[in-house]
Design a protein around this motif. Structure first.
Motif, short mmCIF file in Angstrom:
data_model
loop_
_atom_site.label_atom_id
_atom_site.label_comp_id
_atom_site.label_asym_id
_atom_site.label_seq_id
_atom_site.Cartn_x
_atom_site.Cartn_y
_atom_site.Cartn_z
N LYS A 93 0.84 -1.20 0.00
CA LYS A 93 0.00 0.00 0.00
C LYS A 93 0.88 1.26 0.00
O LYS A 93 1.78 1.38 0.85
CB LYS A 93 -0.86 -0.04 1.26
CG LYS A 93 -1.77 1.15 1.49
CD LYS A 93 -2.62 0.90 2.75
CE LYS A 93 -3.47 2.09 3.13
NZ LYS A 93 -4.26 1.81 4.36
N LEU A 94 0.60 2.15 -0.93
CA LEU A 94 1.33 3.42 -0.97
C LEU A 94 0.43 4.55 -0.51
O LEU A 94 -0.63 4.80 -1.09
CB LEU A 94 1.81 3.71 -2.41
CG LEU A 94 2.60 5.02 -2.57
CD1 LEU A 94 3.95 4.93 -1.89
CD2 LEU A 94 2.77 5.39 -4.05
N TYR A 95 0.85 5.22 0.56
CA TYR A 95 0.19 6.46 0.98
C TYR A 95 0.66 7.53 0.01
O TYR A 95 1.83 7.89 0.00
CB TYR A 95 0.56 6.81 2.42
CG TYR A 95 -0.04 5.86 3.42
CD1 TYR A 95 0.56 4.62 3.67
CD2 TYR A 95 -1.21 6.17 4.10
CE1 TYR A 95 0.01 3.73 4.57
CE2 TYR A 95 -1.77 5.28 5.01
CZ TYR A 95 -1.15 4.07 5.25
OH TYR A 95 -1.70 3.18 6.14
N ASP A 96 -0.27 8.03 -0.76
CA ASP A 96 0.08 8.72 -2.00
C ASP A 96 -0.63 10.07 -2.12
O ASP A 96 -1.71 10.30 -1.55
CB ASP A 96 -0.37 7.81 -3.16
CG ASP A 96 -0.01 8.36 -4.53
OD1 ASP A 96 1.19 8.49 -4.79
OD2 ASP A 96 -0.93 8.67 -5.31
N LEU A 97 0.00 10.97 -2.87
CA LEU A 97 -0.66 12.20 -3.33
C LEU A 97 -0.32 12.32 -4.81
O LEU A 97 0.86 12.32 -5.18
CB LEU A 97 -0.13 13.41 -2.56
CG LEU A 97 -0.63 14.78 -3.02
CD1 LEU A 97 -2.11 14.96 -2.70
CD2 LEU A 97 0.18 15.90 -2.34
N HIS A 133 -2.33 14.35 6.57
CA HIS A 133 -0.94 14.02 6.92
C HIS A 133 -0.52 14.66 8.24
O HIS A 133 0.57 14.40 8.74
CB HIS A 133 0.00 14.46 5.80
CG HIS A 133 -0.10 15.93 5.48
ND1 HIS A 133 -1.28 16.54 5.08
CD2 HIS A 133 0.83 16.93 5.54
CE1 HIS A 133 -1.06 17.83 4.88
NE2 HIS A 133 0.20 18.09 5.15
N LYS A 134 -1.40 15.51 8.79
CA LYS A 134 -1.08 16.14 10.09
C LYS A 134 -1.89 15.54 11.23
O LYS A 134 -1.89 16.09 12.34
CB LYS A 134 -1.33 17.65 10.01
CG LYS A 134 -0.37 18.38 9.09
CD LYS A 134 -0.72 19.85 9.00
CE LYS A 134 0.21 20.59 8.04
NZ LYS A 134 -0.27 21.93 7.73
N ASN A 154 3.99 7.86 10.00
CA ASN A 154 5.20 8.63 9.70
C ASN A 154 5.27 9.88 10.55
O ASN A 154 4.58 10.86 10.27
CB ASN A 154 5.25 9.01 8.21
CG ASN A 154 6.52 9.77 7.87
OD1 ASN A 154 7.40 9.94 8.74
ND2 ASN A 154 6.63 10.23 6.64
N PRO A 155 6.12 9.87 11.59
CA PRO A 155 6.21 11.02 12.50
C PRO A 155 6.69 12.29 11.81
O PRO A 155 6.59 13.37 12.37
CB PRO A 155 7.20 10.55 13.57
CG PRO A 155 7.92 9.40 12.98
CD PRO A 155 6.98 8.75 12.00
N LEU A 156 7.22 12.16 10.58
CA LEU A 156 7.64 13.36 9.85
C LEU A 156 6.45 14.03 9.16
O LEU A 156 6.57 15.14 8.65
CB LEU A 156 8.70 13.02 8.80
CG LEU A 156 10.15 12.92 9.28
CD1 LEU A 156 10.37 11.77 10.23
CD2 LEU A 156 11.11 12.83 8.11
N ASP A 184 -5.62 12.55 2.00
CA ASP A 184 -6.37 13.80 1.78
C ASP A 184 -5.53 14.97 2.30
O ASP A 184 -5.73 15.50 3.40
CB ASP A 184 -7.72 13.74 2.49
CG ASP A 184 -8.66 14.84 2.00
OD1 ASP A 184 -8.17 15.79 1.33
OD2 ASP A 184 -9.87 14.77 2.27
N TYR A 185 -4.58 15.34 1.44
CA TYR A 185 -3.58 16.35 1.81
C TYR A 185 -4.23 17.71 2.09
O TYR A 185 -3.88 18.40 3.05
CB TYR A 185 -2.59 16.46 0.65
CG TYR A 185 -1.33 17.23 0.94
CD1 TYR A 185 -0.25 16.62 1.58
CD2 TYR A 185 -1.20 18.56 0.55
CE1 TYR A 185 0.91 17.31 1.84
CE2 TYR A 185 -0.02 19.26 0.80
CZ TYR A 185 1.02 18.64 1.44
OH TYR A 185 2.18 19.34 1.70
#
Lengths: 198, 198
Positions: B2-6, B38-39, B47-49, B32-33
């Motif tokens: 699975k790719l978390y993607d934009l 992502h926050k 991903n903590p980044l 859903d950027y």
């Protein structure tokens, strides 16, 4: 094997440290950074990015501290430092990118401003430095090393500019896991230091 | 996998492109950027980044586009894309760092400003973008690929933000070797594009 080096560069120190830890002989060539030797045509022939470190291994030239670490680990088959399975390489690589991107824009930039007078947005760099250390601290809260159960080139790549953060006006005192990790690195056999790292 | 993607992210595109070229099946999850997914805490667990792409391969999670490329190439033993000898790994890695550092600060930052409204010093990013393209152009003046005689993950890592440079207000028309190289990538079997790359 010749390293184009600057004593005060954390990136050069990564290479010096890795070679010391692994008994890899290194001939140091001190680039005259203050005189702008890295901006001369002769140096640009070696590295068109005008950056140090650069390694010259019998005519094979490789720039960039992360690339030099991979090259040396692969050449000498130091497989605990650069594991060969896919998951470990992915894990190590995400911290090499962290060093090349987040740490470069955070603690490294803040130090470039304070120590070398480079004109950049130092407030933003200091905020990023703290974020960098916090993410590392969380990651290390239940680990001794960044990847797996022993030191890898990920630790070597991330260590210097975190340890030098105070030279960019940012204190790392509160990051207890980061400090434990840094002490473990300092405790490795044949560890060597650089100015600014006690 | 699975790719978390934009879709609009050049970093995510690196992974989609590499998988397409090598027939690696990928399940795309569109983050859903715009809504700030992502926050969220849920994403920070992954991903903590707070960055995309992230790959989840049956529970093994790896972030950072360069790290994902190495992971996939090593997992599937795509050894022409990620050669195993030390010199080639050093050569490839210096361009992965170039993607993580110089290209991120140059064409990627300029595009983040223009396309996503991120507040940063866009004039400086545009100057760095041109320098990036110029260094690549010089390097490619006598070569078809960044490293060796066939495409590697170095080409995949450097291609997207150079091809998207125009979206950061920087034209790359004058860089003939870069344009030849980009056309060669576009000519690879099973090449896929993304918005902004014709």
């Amino acid at each position: 094997m010749k390293l184009y080096d600057l004593e005060l560069s954390g990136n050069c120190y990564k290479v010096r440290l890795f070679c010391a830890l692994n008994d890899i002989p290194l001939s140091i060539y001190a680039v005259d950074y203050m005189a702008g030797e890295h901006k001369t045509d002769a140096f640009w022939e070696i590295n068109p990015l005008g950056q140090i470190p650069v390694l010259n291994d019998d005519g094979f030239i490789v720039r960039d501290s992360q690339a030099i670490l991979i090259y040396l680990a692969q050449k000498y088959q130091l497989l605990s430092w650069w594991p060969q399975n896919a998951k470990s390489q992915g894990d190590v690589m995400q911290w090499l990118s962290y060093a090349a991107n987040e740490i470069a824009r955070g603690p490294n930039d803040a130090r470039l401003h304070d120590l070398f007078g480079i004109n950049l947005e130092v407030d933003s760099a200091r905020i990023k430095a703290l974020q960098c250390a916090e993410i590392l601290d969380d990651h290390l809260s239940d680990k001794d090393w960044l990847v797996g159960d022993s030191p890898t080139i990920a630790d070597i790549a991330c260590f210097p500019y975190i340890a030098l953060m105070h030279q960019g006006g940012v204190s790392g005192e509160q990051f207890e896991h980061v400090n434990r990790w840094m002490n473990a690195i300092k405790g490795l056999d044949r560890f060597i230091s650089m100015p600014g790292i006690e």
